[in-house]
Scaffold this motif. Sequence first.
Motif, PDB file in Angstrom:
ATOM      1  N   ILE A 179      -6.965  10.823   6.859  1.00 27.45           N
ATOM      2  CA  ILE A 179      -6.504  12.070   6.260  1.00 27.45           C
ATOM      3  C   ILE A 179      -7.003  12.175   4.822  1.00 27.45           C
ATOM      4  N   GLY A 180      -7.015  11.055   4.100  1.00 27.73           N
ATOM      5  CA  GLY A 180      -7.537  11.072   2.747  1.00 27.73           C
ATOM      6  C   GLY A 180      -9.005  11.456   2.705  1.00 27.73           C
ATOM      7  N   LEU A 181      -9.795  10.947   3.652  1.00 33.38           N
ATOM      8  CA  LEU A 181     -11.207  11.315   3.714  1.00 33.38           C
ATOM      9  C   LEU A 181     -11.381  12.796   4.036  1.00 33.38           C
ATOM     10  N   VAL A 182     -10.534  13.326   4.932  1.00 32.61           N
ATOM     11  CA  VAL A 182     -10.602  14.757   5.261  1.00 32.61           C
ATOM     12  C   VAL A 182     -10.309  15.600   4.024  1.00 32.61           C
ATOM     13  N   ARG A 183      -9.256  15.244   3.290  1.00 30.61           N
ATOM     14  CA  ARG A 183      -8.901  16.017   2.095  1.00 30.61           C
ATOM     15  C   ARG A 183      -9.955  15.878   1.009  1.00 30.61           C
ATOM     16  N   LEU A 184     -10.557  14.706   0.888  1.00 31.66           N
ATOM     17  CA  LEU A 184     -11.622  14.522  -0.097  1.00 31.66           C
ATOM     18  C   LEU A 184     -12.834  15.376   0.261  1.00 31.66           C
ATOM     19  N   TYR A 185     -13.151  15.442   1.548  1.00 26.57           N
ATOM     20  CA  TYR A 185     -14.274  16.267   1.991  1.00 26.57           C
ATOM     21  C   TYR A 185     -14.030  17.739   1.670  1.00 26.57           C
ATOM     22  N   ILE A 186     -12.814  18.219   1.931  1.00 27.93           N
ATOM     23  CA  ILE A 186     -12.478  19.614   1.630  1.00 27.93           C
ATOM     24  C   ILE A 186     -12.505  19.849   0.130  1.00 27.93           C
ATOM     25  N   LEU A 187     -12.036  18.853  -0.654  1.00 30.73           N
ATOM     26  CA  LEU A 187     -12.033  18.993  -2.109  1.00 30.73           C
ATOM     27  C   LEU A 187     -13.453  19.037  -2.659  1.00 30.73           C
ATOM     28  N   LEU A 188     -14.349  18.188  -2.146  1.00 31.78           N
ATOM     29  CA  LEU A 188     -15.722  18.166  -2.634  1.00 31.78           C
ATOM     30  C   LEU A 188     -16.480  19.428  -2.249  1.00 31.78           C
ATOM     31  N   ARG A 189     -16.103  20.050  -1.153  1.00 34.40           N
ATOM     32  CA  ARG A 189     -16.735  21.306  -0.759  1.00 34.40           C
ATOM     33  C   ARG A 189     -16.308  22.469  -1.629  1.00 34.40           C
ATOM     34  N   GLY A 190     -15.263  22.257  -2.421  1.00 30.75           N
ATOM     35  CA  GLY A 190     -14.785  23.322  -3.291  1.00 30.75           C
ATOM     36  C   GLY A 190     -13.947  24.351  -2.576  1.00 30.75           C
ATOM     37  N   THR A 191     -13.397  24.014  -1.403  1.00 35.73           N
ATOM     38  CA  THR A 191     -12.551  24.949  -0.680  1.00 35.73           C
ATOM     39  C   THR A 191     -11.253  25.148  -1.439  1.00 35.73           C
TER      40      THR A 191
ATOM     41  N   GLY B 140       0.808  -1.215   0.000  1.00 34.30           N
ATOM     42  CA  GLY B 140       0.000   0.000   0.000  1.00 34.30           C
ATOM     43  C   GLY B 140       0.839   1.263   0.000  1.00 34.30           C
ATOM     44  N   ILE B 141       1.944   1.244   0.748  1.00 31.61           N
ATOM     45  CA  ILE B 141       2.836   2.404   0.772  1.00 31.61           C
ATOM     46  C   ILE B 141       3.456   2.637  -0.602  1.00 31.61           C
ATOM     47  N   ILE B 142       3.892   1.556  -1.250  1.00 32.80           N
ATOM     48  CA  ILE B 142       4.519   1.691  -2.575  1.00 32.80           C
ATOM     49  C   ILE B 142       3.520   2.210  -3.598  1.00 32.80           C
ATOM     50  N   VAL B 143       2.336   1.608  -3.626  1.00 31.48           N
ATOM     51  CA  VAL B 143       1.319   2.041  -4.600  1.00 31.48           C
ATOM     52  C   VAL B 143       0.876   3.471  -4.311  1.00 31.48           C
ATOM     53  N   TRP B 144       0.781   3.811  -3.039  1.00 27.82           N
ATOM     54  CA  TRP B 144       0.373   5.168  -2.651  1.00 27.82           C
ATOM     55  C   TRP B 144       1.352   6.207  -3.190  1.00 27.82           C
ATOM     56  N   HIS B 145       2.654   5.921  -3.093  1.00 28.23           N
ATOM     57  CA  HIS B 145       3.653   6.850  -3.615  1.00 28.23           C
ATOM     58  C   HIS B 145       3.650   6.874  -5.137  1.00 28.23           C
ATOM     59  N   LEU B 146       3.372   5.767  -5.780  1.00 22.54           N
ATOM     60  CA  LEU B 146       3.358   5.740  -7.241  1.00 22.54           C
ATOM     61  C   LEU B 146       2.189   6.535  -7.816  1.00 22.54           C
ATOM     62  N   GLN B 147       1.115   6.713  -7.063  1.00 20.00           N
ATOM     63  CA  GLN B 147      -0.022   7.476  -7.565  1.00 20.00           C
ATOM     64  C   GLN B 147       0.309   8.949  -7.764  1.00 20.00           C
ATOM     65  N   GLY B 148       1.181   9.508  -6.936  1.00 20.93           N
ATOM     66  CA  GLY B 148       1.529  10.916  -7.062  1.00 20.93           C
ATOM     67  C   GLY B 148       0.498  11.824  -6.423  1.00 20.93           C
TER      68      GLY B 148
ATOM     69  N   LEU C  53      -7.821  11.481  -5.593  1.00 19.67           N
ATOM     70  CA  LEU C  53      -8.896  10.503  -5.502  1.00 19.67           C
ATOM     71  C   LEU C  53      -8.356   9.079  -5.636  1.00 19.67           C
ATOM     72  N   ALA C  54      -7.411   8.867  -6.559  1.00 23.88           N
ATOM     73  CA  ALA C  54      -6.798   7.537  -6.710  1.00 23.88           C
ATOM     74  C   ALA C  54      -6.030   7.155  -5.454  1.00 23.88           C
ATOM     75  N   ARG C  55      -5.342   8.118  -4.865  1.00 24.69           N
ATOM     76  CA  ARG C  55      -4.629   7.838  -3.611  1.00 24.69           C
ATOM     77  C   ARG C  55      -5.591   7.413  -2.514  1.00 24.69           C
ATOM     78  N   LEU C  56      -6.698   8.115  -2.409  1.00 26.67           N
ATOM     79  CA  LEU C  56      -7.675   7.778  -1.374  1.00 26.67           C
ATOM     80  C   LEU C  56      -8.215   6.370  -1.580  1.00 26.67           C
ATOM     81  N   ILE C  57      -8.521   6.022  -2.830  1.00 27.82           N
ATOM     82  CA  ILE C  57      -9.033   4.673  -3.106  1.00 27.82           C
ATOM     83  C   ILE C  57      -8.005   3.614  -2.711  1.00 27.82           C
ATOM     84  N   VAL C  58      -6.732   3.870  -3.031  1.00 27.15           N
ATOM     85  CA  VAL C  58      -5.667   2.927  -2.659  1.00 27.15           C
ATOM     86  C   VAL C  58      -5.575   2.795  -1.143  1.00 27.15           C
TER      87      VAL C  58
END
Length: 358
Positions: free
Chosen positions: A89-101, A20-28, A33-38
């Motif tokens: 943390i991914g869920l927090v960032r996704l929430y902020i992103l969906l709010r359009g902040t 998971g750590i390796i794939v997470w870093h490869l996503q960039g 959204l891809a990082r959060l799914i991983v």
Amino acid sequence: MFGDHHSFALALINSLGLAGIIVWHLQGRRRPLARLIVQILFFAGMSAVLGVSAILPYRIEAAQLDGIAAFLAMSARVLWWTHLAWAMIGLVRLYILLRGTPKDAHLPQDLLVSVVYLTVALSIMAFVFGAPIGTLVATSGVVAIIVGLALQNTLGDVFSGIALTLGRPYAIGDWVVLSDGTEGRIVETNWRATHLLTGAHNVAILPNSVLAKVGLTNLSRPDESHGVTLTVRIAATSAPHVIEGVLRTVLQACERIVKEPPPAVALKAIDAVAVEADLLFRVASPASRIPATNEVIDLLHHHCRADRLCLAMPPQSYLYAPHAPGERSDTVPAGSPSAGAVQHPLEAAPPQLSRNLL
């Protein structure tokens, strides 16, 4: 010592965690959204293995503290807690992103991320390494007092920033005016300061503790439109309703002002020399005030010449002269178009007085 089933489960958890750590870093970072799914998928897989194997990430068993099994159990728990933190943390960032902040408004995000990391770090120390959290918290409290006294001003900015973020008096992109006259658009807020882009295209950096104490007017709420008042003085050679009609024509001909709500003309004063009126109109944004005002002034000059109206001198330019008892006393502005109809005070004065005044 673990049995084969537990050893395989712990090895699988470690494998999933490292993968998971390796794939997470490869996503960039450009693919949040891809990082959060991983993060969620690998964390769910690790949690499923823990559940099937009846291994609790928050309990230490004596049988797991020998040999390679102890190392596998410890690393599996550390990886599970780490992936838990990343998923939250991914869920927090996704929430902020969906709010359009906007991305520059990262103070709430940084605050939540810090709380998550601190909570997970204490959990790892307590549930994985068995550290006495109570003693650590007491010691950290003393350290926090010492650090707080040393960083009093900085912490004041931080907590003021948190208060401003919770109160939301402004947002990134809002045009604000401070009580000291500073005016500009909010371009960034962080832990310590708020950055203001002024009309001169300079960035004013205001500490949050200072910004929390001054009065602030948000020109972008409820919308970006902004009211402007322009005061004019027209010579009282025409009827007030005629002057009002000309001024309304000027506002209707202006293309840089907002037509809804419609502009208005307010006749506010009249005397023997001039009719004073306020031109009330709105512009699309605070940045449009100067171009719109320039256009209104240009059209005002054009229509006054076309309709034979004269601009009156300001009251400060009036010329006063003493008069003899029983004589008529008139006050006429120098150069006023009505000077021919009303006797000038210097013409009514005796020759010797005129020479003294001149």
